[in-house]
Structures are given as C-alpha cells and as structure tokens.
Design a protein around this motif. Structure first.
Motif, mmCIF file in Angstrom:
data_model
loop_
_atom_site.group_PDB
_atom_site.id
_atom_site.type_symbol
_atom_site.label_atom_id
_atom_site.label_comp_id
_atom_site.label_asym_id
_atom_site.label_seq_id
_atom_site.Cartn_x
_atom_site.Cartn_y
_atom_site.Cartn_z
ATOM 1 N N ARG A 130 58.901 24.467 71.293
ATOM 2 C CA ARG A 130 58.683 25.511 72.302
ATOM 3 C C ARG A 130 59.210 26.855 71.826
ATOM 4 N NH1 ARG A 130 60.403 21.242 75.311
ATOM 5 N NH2 ARG A 130 62.279 22.123 76.276
ATOM 6 N N ILE A 131 60.333 26.842 71.137
ATOM 7 C CA ILE A 131 60.909 28.087 70.631
ATOM 8 C C ILE A 131 60.043 28.669 69.519
ATOM 9 C CG2 ILE A 131 62.902 29.072 69.415
ATOM 10 C CD1 ILE A 131 64.651 27.078 70.918
ATOM 11 N N ILE A 132 59.548 27.806 68.636
ATOM 12 C CA ILE A 132 58.704 28.261 67.535
ATOM 13 C C ILE A 132 57.370 28.799 68.057
ATOM 14 C CG2 ILE A 132 57.409 27.501 65.502
ATOM 15 C CD1 ILE A 132 59.666 25.516 64.948
ATOM 16 N N TYR A 133 56.845 28.154 69.090
ATOM 17 C CA TYR A 133 55.521 28.531 69.576
ATOM 18 C C TYR A 133 55.522 29.844 70.348
ATOM 19 C CZ TYR A 133 51.002 28.416 71.853
ATOM 20 O OH TYR A 133 49.750 28.748 72.288
ATOM 21 N N ALA A 134 56.635 30.209 70.979
ATOM 22 C CA ALA A 134 56.677 31.405 71.822
ATOM 23 C C ALA A 134 56.200 32.666 71.102
ATOM 24 C CB ALA A 134 58.079 31.599 72.393
ATOM 25 N N PRO A 135 56.765 33.031 69.927
ATOM 26 C CA PRO A 135 56.264 34.239 69.247
ATOM 27 C C PRO A 135 54.837 34.067 68.735
ATOM 28 C CG PRO A 135 57.908 33.116 67.899
ATOM 29 C CD PRO A 135 57.943 32.469 69.247
ATOM 30 N N PHE A 136 54.461 32.821 68.391
ATOM 31 C CA PHE A 136 53.096 32.557 67.939
ATOM 32 C C PHE A 136 52.105 32.825 69.071
ATOM 33 C CE2 PHE A 136 49.637 29.437 66.961
ATOM 34 C CZ PHE A 136 49.163 30.074 65.822
ATOM 35 N N PHE A 137 52.468 32.404 70.286
ATOM 36 C CA PHE A 137 51.622 32.656 71.450
ATOM 37 C C PHE A 137 51.468 34.155 71.689
ATOM 38 C CE2 PHE A 137 51.083 33.581 75.948
ATOM 39 C CZ PHE A 137 49.996 32.804 76.280
ATOM 40 N N MET A 138 52.574 34.880 71.570
ATOM 41 C CA MET A 138 52.528 36.325 71.797
ATOM 42 C C MET A 138 51.586 37.006 70.810
ATOM 43 S SD MET A 138 56.456 37.328 72.787
ATOM 44 C CE MET A 138 55.983 38.970 73.346
ATOM 45 N N LEU A 139 51.610 36.575 69.565
ATOM 46 C CA LEU A 139 50.696 37.139 68.567
ATOM 47 C C LEU A 139 49.246 36.841 68.921
ATOM 48 C CD1 LEU A 139 52.454 36.529 65.128
ATOM 49 C CD2 LEU A 139 51.896 38.731 66.187
ATOM 50 N N LEU A 140 48.973 35.590 69.266
ATOM 51 C CA LEU A 140 47.616 35.205 69.639
ATOM 52 C C LEU A 140 47.134 36.007 70.846
ATOM 53 C CD1 LEU A 140 47.732 31.307 69.260
ATOM 54 C CD2 LEU A 140 46.318 32.885 67.950
ATOM 55 N N TYR A 141 48.027 36.247 71.778
ATOM 56 C CA TYR A 141 47.649 36.954 73.004
ATOM 57 C C TYR A 141 47.386 38.430 72.741
ATOM 58 C CZ TYR A 141 47.694 38.033 78.028
ATOM 59 O OH TYR A 141 47.341 38.424 79.302
ATOM 60 N N PHE A 142 48.243 39.048 71.922
ATOM 61 C CA PHE A 142 48.177 40.504 71.772
ATOM 62 C C PHE A 142 47.261 40.983 70.652
ATOM 63 C CE2 PHE A 142 52.178 40.616 74.266
ATOM 64 C CZ PHE A 142 51.784 41.554 75.201
ATOM 65 N N ILE A 143 46.944 40.163 69.671
ATOM 66 C CA ILE A 143 46.061 40.616 68.588
ATOM 67 C C ILE A 143 44.737 41.165 69.133
ATOM 68 C CG2 ILE A 143 44.609 39.797 66.678
ATOM 69 C CD1 ILE A 143 47.012 38.215 65.658
ATOM 70 N N PRO A 144 44.071 40.479 70.083
ATOM 71 C CA PRO A 144 42.847 41.068 70.649
ATOM 72 C C PRO A 144 43.110 42.363 71.425
ATOM 73 C CG PRO A 144 42.909 38.706 71.034
ATOM 74 C CD PRO A 144 44.272 39.091 70.549
ATOM 75 N N VAL A 145 44.275 42.457 72.091
ATOM 76 C CA VAL A 145 44.622 43.677 72.816
ATOM 77 C C VAL A 145 44.776 44.829 71.830
ATOM 78 C CG1 VAL A 145 46.345 44.781 74.299
ATOM 79 C CG2 VAL A 145 45.732 42.370 74.676
ATOM 80 N N TRP A 146 45.393 44.559 70.677
ATOM 81 C CA TRP A 146 45.629 45.594 69.675
ATOM 82 C C TRP A 146 44.371 45.958 68.893
ATOM 83 C CZ3 TRP A 146 50.261 42.271 67.688
ATOM 84 C CH2 TRP A 146 51.349 42.430 68.574
ATOM 85 N N THR A 147 43.533 44.944 68.606
ATOM 86 C CA THR A 147 42.405 45.162 67.698
ATOM 87 C C THR A 147 41.057 45.239 68.397
ATOM 88 O OG1 THR A 147 42.021 42.798 67.303
ATOM 89 C CG2 THR A 147 43.666 43.904 65.904
ATOM 90 N N GLY A 148 40.980 44.702 69.623
ATOM 91 C CA GLY A 148 39.695 44.647 70.309
ATOM 92 C C GLY A 148 38.803 43.536 69.791
ATOM 93 N N LYS A 149 39.358 42.618 68.991
ATOM 94 C CA LYS A 149 38.571 41.531 68.401
ATOM 95 C C LYS A 149 39.210 40.177 68.722
ATOM 96 C CE LYS A 149 37.224 44.421 64.451
ATOM 97 N NZ LYS A 149 37.259 44.573 62.983
ATOM 98 N N PHE A 150 38.428 39.127 68.542
ATOM 99 C CA PHE A 150 38.883 37.729 68.658
ATOM 100 C C PHE A 150 39.385 37.394 70.063
ATOM 101 C CE2 PHE A 150 40.214 39.359 64.401
ATOM 102 C CZ PHE A 150 39.169 38.813 63.677
ATOM 103 N N ALA A 151 38.845 38.052 71.085
ATOM 104 C CA ALA A 151 39.335 37.846 72.450
ATOM 105 C C ALA A 151 39.187 36.394 72.894
ATOM 106 C CB ALA A 151 38.589 38.773 73.413
ATOM 107 N N ALA A 152 37.977 35.855 72.810
ATOM 108 C CA ALA A 152 37.757 34.482 73.255
ATOM 109 C C ALA A 152 38.454 33.489 72.334
ATOM 110 C CB ALA A 152 36.259 34.181 73.314
ATOM 111 N N LEU A 153 38.380 33.731 71.026
ATOM 112 C CA LEU A 153 38.980 32.820 70.058
ATOM 113 C C LEU A 153 40.478 32.667 70.295
ATOM 114 C CD1 LEU A 153 38.693 31.075 67.507
ATOM 115 C CD2 LEU A 153 39.065 33.164 66.153
ATOM 116 N N SER A 154 41.135 33.759 70.650
ATOM 117 C CA SER A 154 42.583 33.700 70.884
ATOM 118 C C SER A 154 42.917 32.740 72.011
ATOM 119 C CB SER A 154 43.126 35.091 71.205
ATOM 120 O OG SER A 154 42.643 35.555 72.456
#
Length: 199
Positions: free
Chosen positions: A11-35
């Motif tokens: 759970r601790i390892i996954y937390a920052p990984f989840f944040m990256l998956l969530y925010f990459i589309p917000v930052w880039t405008g891409k991979f929204a559904a894939l995330s």
C-alpha cells in the motif's frame, strides 16, 4: 520481512504510483482512459492487501506491535495520497473533495499518529478499534466512488446527472470527516489518561 508486513508495504509503495497514474493525464492531456484502466484494478488489489496482511498475521502467528502500527500507517498513507488526487479532475468538472475537508482529515490522521507515537513510547501499541475500522471502510467507499466519477470523465461518458453524483461524492467525504473524528475521540477516551499523565 514477515509476509503480513510485505502485504502492508504494498500500500505504501502503490500510493505514489497511483498519484503518477492519476496526474500524468492531467499534466499531459494524454492517456486519460488508460490511466484509469491501469490504476483501478491495482488500487483494488492494494486495498485488498489490508485483508491479506491481517489474515496472514493471524494464520502465521505474525501479530506484532510493529504490525499494529504499520498497518494503520499504510492505510492512512494510501488514502490521503488518493484523496489529494480527488481534489483534481482531468476534465473541467472540478475535484470531488474540497481542500478544507481534506485538511480536516489530514489533521485527524496526524493527531491519531501522534497518539500512536506517544503510546508506543510508553510501550503500548494502539490497535485499530471498531470505529477506526468503520472509518476506513467509508474512506475506501468514498475513494472508489470519486474514482468512478473520474473514470466517467476520462472515458467521455459523463451522464446528465453528474452534478447529483458529485453531490453524493461530497456527502460521502463529509461522512468520512464525521466518522474520522468520532473514532478519534473514541481513541482519546481510551488512551487520553495516558496523555494526561505525561503532560
């Protein structure tokens, strides 16, 4: 490391990984559904590790004071991380949890962590009580509901009743705050004398 603690560590390892998956589309405008397609099943597994670590600890006689502290810490670490994400959205619909509610939850969790540290200093491990467990269940339900709404946004399937659904989400997070403070006062009732004696 014990198997039960390995489950907790996930759970601790996954937390920052989840944040990256969530925010990459917000930052880039891409991979929204894939995330979403990647993060949702992984988050389900991460939440299930809370069950696996407890079952493993009991089955393999791995119950320990460290585990009693590590498990709730991992829960809070994961849930606060995801709640930060839910303050934002890929679309123009805004977030699902207002910042002031998140701050109230953060204050509660920091206070609870302080109580656990003081208790540990006195050789007492504060295990999760019934109120804390109920609070965690509502945290999980609220988080997944918000994530479901974000999924609708990212796959362009926003229904006409989306405003109502966001109101439901807000009510769930308000319930999180109420239950979190009720459970915290329950912990204070049980362990407050120990704090008072140290002050």
């Amino acid at each position: 490391m014990k198997l039960s603690n390995k489950f907790t560590l996930i759970r601790i390892i996954y937390a920052p990984f989840f944040m990256l998956l969530y925010f990459i589309p917000v930052w880039t405008g891409k991979f929204a559904a894939l995330s979403m397609y990647i993060s949702i099943p992984l988050l389900i597994f991460a939440e299930l590790t809370d069950y696996f670590d407890g079952k493993s600890a009991r089955k393999n006689n791995e119950v320990s004071d460290f585990g009693k502290m590590f498990d709730p810490f991992a829960d809070v670490f994961l849930h606060l991380s995801t709640f930060v994400c839910y303050m934002h959205s890929f679309g123009s619909y805004g977030g699902y949890i207002p910042a002031f509610l998140f701050i109230l939850l953060m204050w509660r969790e920091f206070s609870q962590n302080f109580l656990r540290m003081v208790a540990a200093k006195q050789g007492v491990a504060i295990a999760a009580r019934k109120g804390g467990k109920i609070k965690t269940v509502v945290y999980i339900a609220s988080g997944f509901f918000a994530l479901f709404l974000e999924l609708l946004v990212r796959i362009n399937a926003v229904p006409d009743c989306f405003g109502i659904l966001k109101t439901v989400s807000l009510c769930l997070f308000i319930l999180c705050v109420l239950l979190s403070y009720i459970s915290f006062f329950d912990y204070l009732k049980q362990f407050g004398k120990m704090l008072k004696d140290l002050m």
